[in-house]
Design a protein around this motif. Structure first.
Motif, PDB file in Angstrom:
ATOM      1  N   ALA A  24      -3.399  16.653  25.462  1.00 34.40           N
ATOM      2  CA  ALA A  24      -2.320  16.552  24.262  1.00 34.40           C
ATOM      3  C   ALA A  24      -2.810  17.067  23.278  1.00 34.40           C
ATOM      4  CB  ALA A  24      -1.439  15.506  24.536  1.00 34.40           C
ATOM      5  N   ASN A  25      -2.685  17.629  22.321  1.00 33.54           N
ATOM      6  CA  ASN A  25      -2.793  17.222  20.663  1.00 33.54           C
ATOM      7  C   ASN A  25      -2.712  15.635  20.024  1.00 33.54           C
ATOM      8  OD1 ASN A  25      -3.143  18.180  18.590  1.00 33.54           O
ATOM      9  ND2 ASN A  25      -1.509  19.859  18.306  1.00 33.54           N
ATOM     10  N   ALA A  26      -3.288  15.961  19.580  1.00 34.67           N
ATOM     11  CA  ALA A  26      -3.407  14.487  19.404  1.00 34.67           C
ATOM     12  C   ALA A  26      -3.522  14.344  17.391  1.00 34.67           C
ATOM     13  CB  ALA A  26      -5.300  13.648  19.550  1.00 34.67           C
ATOM     14  N   ILE A  27      -3.367  15.733  16.244  1.00 31.70           N
ATOM     15  CA  ILE A  27      -3.085  16.132  15.335  1.00 31.70           C
ATOM     16  C   ILE A  27      -2.302  16.832  14.997  1.00 31.70           C
ATOM     17  CG2 ILE A  27      -3.962  17.858  13.645  1.00 31.70           C
ATOM     18  CD1 ILE A  27      -6.356  18.143  14.964  1.00 31.70           C
ATOM     19  N   SER A  28      -0.818  15.520  15.328  1.00 34.54           N
ATOM     20  CA  SER A  28       0.289  15.826  15.218  1.00 34.54           C
ATOM     21  C   SER A  28       0.826  16.404  13.404  1.00 34.54           C
ATOM     22  CB  SER A  28       1.301  14.940  14.767  1.00 34.54           C
ATOM     23  OG  SER A  28       0.591  13.365  14.114  1.00 34.54           O
ATOM     24  N   SER A  29      -0.083  15.964  12.797  1.00 28.76           N
ATOM     25  CA  SER A  29       0.737  16.815  11.232  1.00 28.76           C
ATOM     26  C   SER A  29      -0.570  17.559  10.627  1.00 28.76           C
ATOM     27  CB  SER A  29       1.592  16.141  10.539  1.00 28.76           C
ATOM     28  OG  SER A  29       1.158  15.125  10.142  1.00 28.76           O
TER      29      SER A  29
ATOM     30  N   GLY B 118      -3.202  10.528  16.348  1.00 25.70           N
ATOM     31  CA  GLY B 118      -2.821   9.809  16.762  1.00 25.70           C
ATOM     32  C   GLY B 118      -1.664  10.214  18.074  1.00 25.70           C
ATOM     33  N   PHE B 119      -0.382  10.105  17.952  1.00 32.46           N
ATOM     34  CA  PHE B 119       0.570  10.133  18.790  1.00 32.46           C
ATOM     35  C   PHE B 119       0.741  11.770  18.893  1.00 32.46           C
ATOM     36  CE2 PHE B 119       5.078  10.385  21.217  1.00 32.46           C
ATOM     37  CZ  PHE B 119       4.720   9.726  22.587  1.00 32.46           C
ATOM     38  N   PRO B 120       0.964  12.197  19.746  1.00 33.89           N
ATOM     39  CA  PRO B 120       2.011  13.867  19.107  1.00 33.89           C
ATOM     40  C   PRO B 120       3.126  14.184  19.074  1.00 33.89           C
ATOM     41  CG  PRO B 120       1.431  13.759  21.618  1.00 33.89           C
ATOM     42  CD  PRO B 120       1.544  12.422  21.182  1.00 33.89           C
ATOM     43  N   ALA B 121       3.898  14.917  17.844  1.00 37.74           N
ATOM     44  CA  ALA B 121       5.250  14.931  17.030  1.00 37.74           C
ATOM     45  C   ALA B 121       6.205  15.155  17.462  1.00 37.74           C
ATOM     46  CB  ALA B 121       5.215  15.924  15.925  1.00 37.74           C
ATOM     47  N   ILE B 122       7.086  14.169  17.125  1.00 34.97           N
ATOM     48  CA  ILE B 122       8.736  14.204  17.964  1.00 34.97           C
ATOM     49  C   ILE B 122       8.931  15.483  18.149  1.00 34.97           C
ATOM     50  CG2 ILE B 122      10.617  13.908  17.911  1.00 34.97           C
ATOM     51  CD1 ILE B 122       9.424  11.261  18.407  1.00 34.97           C
ATOM     52  N   THR B 123       8.562  16.512  17.422  1.00 36.61           N
ATOM     53  CA  THR B 123       9.259  18.054  17.781  1.00 36.61           C
ATOM     54  C   THR B 123       8.523  18.337  18.956  1.00 36.61           C
ATOM     55  OG1 THR B 123       7.333  18.598  16.351  1.00 36.61           O
ATOM     56  CG2 THR B 123       9.862  18.122  15.384  1.00 36.61           C
ATOM     57  N   ALA B 124       7.233  17.972  19.125  1.00 39.73           N
ATOM     58  CA  ALA B 124       6.575  18.428  20.820  1.00 39.73           C
ATOM     59  C   ALA B 124       7.596  17.712  21.984  1.00 39.73           C
ATOM     60  CB  ALA B 124       5.540  17.574  20.959  1.00 39.73           C
TER      61      ALA B 124
ATOM     62  N   GLU C 173       0.411   4.258  28.690  1.00 40.21           N
ATOM     63  CA  GLU C 173      -1.239   4.418  27.855  1.00 40.21           C
ATOM     64  C   GLU C 173      -1.255   4.995  26.868  1.00 40.21           C
ATOM     65  OE1 GLU C 173      -3.289   4.958  31.689  1.00 40.21           O
ATOM     66  OE2 GLU C 173      -3.019   3.199  32.371  1.00 40.21           O
ATOM     67  N   PHE C 174      -2.517   4.903  25.975  1.00 38.95           N
ATOM     68  CA  PHE C 174      -2.831   6.093  25.648  1.00 38.95           C
ATOM     69  C   PHE C 174      -4.441   5.956  24.704  1.00 38.95           C
ATOM     70  CE2 PHE C 174      -4.548   7.268  20.512  1.00 38.95           C
ATOM     71  CZ  PHE C 174      -3.572   8.197  20.405  1.00 38.95           C
ATOM     72  N   GLU C 175      -5.234   6.988  25.344  1.00 40.99           N
ATOM     73  CA  GLU C 175      -6.404   6.693  24.906  1.00 40.99           C
ATOM     74  C   GLU C 175      -7.116   7.955  24.317  1.00 40.99           C
ATOM     75  OE1 GLU C 175     -10.521   8.193  28.476  1.00 40.99           O
ATOM     76  OE2 GLU C 175      -8.009   7.444  28.946  1.00 40.99           O
ATOM     77  N   ALA C 176      -7.130   7.770  23.574  1.00 38.81           N
ATOM     78  CA  ALA C 176      -7.605   9.190  22.111  1.00 38.81           C
ATOM     79  C   ALA C 176      -8.957   9.626  23.044  1.00 38.81           C
ATOM     80  CB  ALA C 176      -7.454   8.486  20.344  1.00 38.81           C
ATOM     81  N   GLN C 177      -9.408  10.838  22.625  1.00 37.85           N
ATOM     82  CA  GLN C 177     -10.600  11.694  23.488  1.00 37.85           C
ATOM     83  C   GLN C 177     -11.748  11.636  21.365  1.00 37.85           C
ATOM     84  OE1 GLN C 177     -11.253  12.101  26.900  1.00 37.85           O
ATOM     85  NE2 GLN C 177      -9.291  10.656  26.721  1.00 37.85           N
TER      86      GLN C 177
ATOM     87  N   ILE D  88     -15.083  27.053  14.019  1.00 34.62           N
ATOM     88  CA  ILE D  88     -14.179  26.443  15.151  1.00 34.62           C
ATOM     89  C   ILE D  88     -13.255  25.517  14.436  1.00 34.62           C
ATOM     90  CG2 ILE D  88     -14.175  23.941  16.312  1.00 34.62           C
ATOM     91  CD1 ILE D  88     -17.681  24.020  16.973  1.00 34.62           C
ATOM     92  N   VAL D  89     -12.031  25.565  14.863  1.00 33.06           N
ATOM     93  CA  VAL D  89     -10.404  25.060  14.843  1.00 33.06           C
ATOM     94  C   VAL D  89     -10.744  23.418  15.057  1.00 33.06           C
ATOM     95  CG1 VAL D  89      -8.431  24.795  14.186  1.00 33.06           C
ATOM     96  CG2 VAL D  89      -9.799  27.197  13.742  1.00 33.06           C
ATOM     97  N   GLU D  90     -10.770  22.762  14.196  1.00 29.70           N
ATOM     98  CA  GLU D  90     -11.086  21.145  14.800  1.00 29.70           C
ATOM     99  C   GLU D  90      -9.598  21.088  15.753  1.00 29.70           C
ATOM    100  OE1 GLU D  90     -10.855  17.205  13.216  1.00 29.70           O
ATOM    101  OE2 GLU D  90     -13.055  17.704  13.323  1.00 29.70           O
ATOM    102  N   GLU D  91      -9.981  20.689  16.792  1.00 27.38           N
ATOM    103  CA  GLU D  91      -8.957  20.259  17.669  1.00 27.38           C
ATOM    104  C   GLU D  91      -8.627  18.539  18.347  1.00 27.38           C
ATOM    105  OE1 GLU D  91      -8.771  22.395  20.785  1.00 27.38           O
ATOM    106  OE2 GLU D  91      -7.864  24.243  20.014  1.00 27.38           O
ATOM    107  N   GLY D  92      -7.747  17.981  18.340  1.00 29.87           N
ATOM    108  CA  GLY D  92      -8.260  16.601  19.097  1.00 29.87           C
ATOM    109  C   GLY D  92      -7.329  16.458  19.840  1.00 29.87           C
ATOM    110  N   ARG D  93      -7.676  15.533  21.205  1.00 25.47           N
ATOM    111  CA  ARG D  93      -7.066  15.625  21.967  1.00 25.47           C
ATOM    112  C   ARG D  93      -6.806  14.258  22.613  1.00 25.47           C
ATOM    113  NH1 ARG D  93     -10.397  19.455  22.617  1.00 25.47           N
ATOM    114  NH2 ARG D  93      -9.804  21.813  23.034  1.00 25.47           N
TER     115      ARG D  93
END
Length: 342
Positions: free
Chosen positions: A23-28, A33-39, A68-72, A98-103
């Motif tokens: 899941a996307n870890a860059i919420s804004s 961290g945790f995905p945005a509420i809008t997701a 559970e939460f396991e940031a990559q 590269i557009v940085e992606e957090g997972r």
């Protein structure tokens, strides 16, 4: 919504222990961290559209419990870096930008506030509808992540989705009993709730020290750990050889900065008038993120279902609220009793 009429009976839909991979870890632009509420509200809307108006169910709000939460990430001291993919090189042999992606890998329980029609009042029909919704959800994405089947031998045995009608509003005791029974099934885990009250309280405290303090100052102050030095009480004030003790200001719980929606930057543009928009049939508007403060809290500490739920809010008729697309949560923190009453 249903065909021809609004749903008649309020109900609660629980989809337990969903495994989400990447899941996307860059919420804004300012948080990760945790995905945005809008997701999650977006998933709710997409799920309702997939089911269609003839399904006999309508969705209004969503609650999130994280197990559970396991940031990559790669962690080294105070520095953290995301695990990034290596994209193919360009035709010139050079590396592509590269557009940085957090997972992040997640295990979640989703709780939906819904309304169902008369056809689903029987338990057999409700169970069949809940299984149908779980099957439909398995083919969707959540915050860009893939929903995975339960692992064999996992400590949480797979649970069936739950769809139960909520007792009448007049019967508050029955509602509370139902919520407590369901909340026990969500342990261990943490529910995300809104703490806008902490923002207002901290802003008032900062303005007592500095009248020019802004809401951004209060948000940043709550988003970090603040430490200050205090002279040792055994030493004389002003003694250059005195020892200093560092104290960290406590937080009222597990407090986190979080995006809660979007604010409009321009007027609503006609469909197809903005080049490059993905949908040329829907009105378009440029927006930016808006932030607030949230808190992770154990579900057994919540008193009612409304404390858990997040509801999308937009008032197109209001001159100011028409420019806000915001998610609201009605969590009410317990009232602290004075020490004299203890």
């Amino acid at each position: 919504m249903l065909e021809n009429s609004r749903p008649l009976h309020r109900a609660i839909l629980v989809l337990p222990h969903l495994r989400v991979q990447n899941a996307n870890a860059i919420s804004s632009p300012l948080t990760w961290g945790f995905p945005a509420i809008t997701a999650f509200t977006g998933l709710m809307t997409a799920l309702e559209r997939r089911l269609g108006s003839g399904s006999g169910i309508a969705f209004y709000a969503v609650g999130i419990i994280c197990h559970e939460f396991e940031a990559q990430i790669t962690s080294g001291g105070f520095t953290r870096a995301f695990h990034l993919t290596r994209n193919p090189v360009l035709h010139t042999g050079e590396s592509a930008a590269i557009v940085e992606e957090g997972r992040v890998h997640l295990e979640l329980t989703l709780v939906f506030d819904v309304e169902i029609s008369d056809v689903h009042l029987e338990e057999t029909s409700r169970c069949a509808l809940a299984e149908c919704i779980a099957g439909e959800l398995a083919g969707m994405r959540l915050a860009g992540g893939s929903l995975m089947p339960a692992l064999p031998g996992h400590r949480h045995r797979p649970r069936a989705p739950v769809l139960e009608t909520i007792p009448d509003a007049d019967d508050s005791r029955a509602q509370a009993k139902q919520f407590r029974r369901l909340a026990r099934r969500w342990l261990p885990g943490f529910a995300l709730v809104s703490r806008d009250d902490l923002m207002r309280q901290r802003l008032c405290e900062l303005r007592e020290e500095c009248p020019e303090a802004t809401v951004l100052d209060a948000w940043l102050d709550l988003s970090r750990w603040n430490s200050h030095a205090v002279e040792s009480p055994e030493d004389k004030p002003g003694d250059p050889t005195s020892n200093v003790v560092w104290h960290t200001d406590p937080h009222p719980g597990w407090i986190v900065p979080m995006p809660v929606g979007y604010a409009a930057l321009c007027d609503l543009q006609p469909p197809g008038s903005v080049r490059g928009a993905r949908d040329q049939t829907t009105p378009f508007r440029f927006v930016e993120s808006i932030w607030s403060i949230g808190q992770w809290i154990s579900p057994h500490r919540l008193e009612r279902l409304e404390d858990l739920l997040w509801e999308p809010e937009h008032d197109p008729e209001h001159p100011t609220a028409s420019r806000l697309y915001r998610c609201r949560n009605r969590y009410q923190p317990p009232i602290e009793r004075p020490e004299s009453a203890l």
